[in-house]
Scaffold this motif. Structure first.
Motif, PDB file in Angstrom:
ATOM      1  N   GLY A   1       4.963  -4.518   5.753  1.00 50.87           N
ATOM      2  CA  GLY A   1       5.128  -3.402   4.828  1.00 50.87           C
ATOM      3  C   GLY A   1       6.404  -2.615   5.077  1.00 50.87           C
ATOM      4  O   GLY A   1       7.395  -2.743   4.361  1.00 50.87           O
TER       5      GLY A   1
ATOM      6  N   LYS B   1       0.838  -1.207   0.000  1.00 49.26           N
ATOM      7  CA  LYS B   1       0.000   0.000   0.000  1.00 49.26           C
ATOM      8  C   LYS B   1       0.873   1.257   0.000  1.00 49.26           C
ATOM      9  O   LYS B   1       1.881   1.289   0.715  1.00 49.26           O
ATOM     10  CB  LYS B   1      -0.940  -0.009   1.207  1.00 49.26           C
ATOM     11  CG  LYS B   1      -0.239   0.065   2.546  1.00 49.26           C
ATOM     12  CD  LYS B   1      -1.214  -0.197   3.693  1.00 49.26           C
ATOM     13  CE  LYS B   1      -0.542   0.004   5.038  1.00 49.26           C
ATOM     14  NZ  LYS B   1      -1.290  -0.603   6.149  1.00 49.26           N
TER      15      LYS B   1
ATOM     16  N   ILE C   1      -6.208  -6.680   2.621  1.00 49.53           N
ATOM     17  CA  ILE C   1      -5.960  -6.779   4.061  1.00 49.53           C
ATOM     18  C   ILE C   1      -6.715  -5.719   4.864  1.00 49.53           C
ATOM     19  O   ILE C   1      -6.741  -5.776   6.083  1.00 49.53           O
ATOM     20  CB  ILE C   1      -4.446  -6.688   4.382  1.00 49.53           C
ATOM     21  CG1 ILE C   1      -3.871  -5.343   3.939  1.00 49.53           C
ATOM     22  CG2 ILE C   1      -3.685  -7.845   3.739  1.00 49.53           C
ATOM     23  CD1 ILE C   1      -2.450  -5.099   4.438  1.00 49.53           C
TER      24      ILE C   1
HETATM   25  C1  LIG Z   1      -0.482  -1.597   6.693  1.00 48.75           C
HETATM   26  C2  LIG Z   1      -0.886  -2.917   7.216  1.00 48.75           C
HETATM   27  C3  LIG Z   1       0.084  -3.893   7.502  1.00 48.75           C
HETATM   28  C4  LIG Z   1       1.570  -3.672   7.371  1.00 48.75           C
HETATM   29  O1  LIG Z   1       2.025  -2.726   8.286  1.00 48.75           O
HETATM   30  P1  LIG Z   1       3.598  -2.469   8.517  1.00 48.75           P
HETATM   31  O2  LIG Z   1       3.652  -1.948   9.886  1.00 48.75           O
HETATM   32  O3  LIG Z   1       3.989  -1.474   7.488  1.00 48.75           O
HETATM   33  O4  LIG Z   1       4.283  -3.760   8.342  1.00 48.75           O
HETATM   34  C5  LIG Z   1      -0.368  -5.132   7.953  1.00 48.75           C
HETATM   35  N1  LIG Z   1      -1.678  -5.391   8.111  1.00 48.75           N
HETATM   36  C6  LIG Z   1      -2.629  -4.480   7.846  1.00 48.75           C
HETATM   37  C7  LIG Z   1      -4.050  -4.847   8.042  1.00 48.75           C
HETATM   38  C8  LIG Z   1      -2.266  -3.220   7.388  1.00 48.75           C
HETATM   39  O5  LIG Z   1      -3.211  -2.311   7.126  1.00 48.75           O
END
Ligand SMILES: *Cc1c(COP(=O)(O)O)cnc(C)c1O
Length: 223
Positions: free
Chosen positions: A213, A25, A67
């Motif tokens: 992410g 994202k 997600i």
């Molecule tokens: C953005 C997001 C992640 C990843 O988050 P990071 O902290 O960047 O690894 C994982 N799960 C969901 C539901 C998210 O919205």
């Protein structure tokens, strides 16, 4: 920063049964492509609009994971191609997914999202609501959705004791659902828990799918 190197650093030591979903994202398609060329095929997005912009620009072999929170009226846009929907939090949404999957003549894999964090704001079903959905049995009649497991997010805190306890709780619910409601179902196997800050704790507590992410791509600009 070398995102491919970051990917390998996270992915290589993971137990075989744990799938890494690279959460792309806000990241440009060129970055997704670079990771895809390095062998990453699972990518996660949390906004339908962004997913619809990226998907046609990238290889068809990519497995796209939704997600984020999904609104019923947007299911139809992702139904033709989505690989796994992580955040299903109502029977109503599951019914809409079933209908849209049927229109596309495919079965869509889903996870039920359970609320495990102490924060009020996070989406998801309480254990009670989850049990009610499972007992109602309606989901078993849905021919075009396959409930593959559970998803959850821990409280946003540095306190790994709290996070560990919440993941352990989700794992307990997962095992209980498997043994009590799904005796005959062998593909309820996915436990999606763990993000950049807490994926190691999640893996220790039995996660089979982590969603990472910022540890791969670097910090996101906050909106
Ligand atoms: C953005 C997001 C992640 C990843 O988050 P990071 O902290 O960047 O690894 C994982 N799960 C969901 C539901 C998210 O919205």
């Amino acid at each position: 920063m070398d995102i491919v190197q970051n990917l390998h650093t996270i992915r290589n030591p993971l137990p075989e049964e744990v799938t890494l979903v690279a959460v792309s994202k806000t990241r440009p398609v060129a970055m997704v492509e670079a990771l895809y060329n390095a062998g990453q095929i699972d990518f996660g997005e949390n906004k339908v609009q962004e997913l619809l912009e990226k998907q046609p620009q990238l290889p068809g072999q990519i497995r796209w994971h939704m997600i984020g929170h999904l609104q019923s009226n947007k299911v139809k846009y992702i139904a033709p191609f989505i690989h796994l929907i992580h955040g299903v939090d109502s029977l109503k949404l599951l019914k809409v997914i079933n209908k849209e999957a049927q229109k596309n003549n495919r079965i869509i894999d889903c996870l039920l999202q359970v609320h495990i964090a102490s924060e009020e704001t996070k989406f998801g079903l309480s254990e009670q609501e989850l049990t009610e959905i499972l007992i109602s049995g309606e989901w078993k009649e849905m021919e075009f959705v396959n409930v593959r497991g559970l998803m959850g997010m821990a409280t946003f805190t540095e306190d790994s004791m709290v996070v560990g306890r919440e993941f352990r709780n989700l794992k307990r619910i997962f095992e209980y659902v498997r043994s009590d409601h799904l005796k005959e179902k062998s593909d309820f196997t996915i436990l999606s828990m763990g993000m950049s800050a807490d994926y190691m704790t999640a893996v220790e507590e039995g996660s089979t799918m982590i969603r990472v992410g910022s540890l791969i791509f670097g910090l996101r600009q906050s909106p």
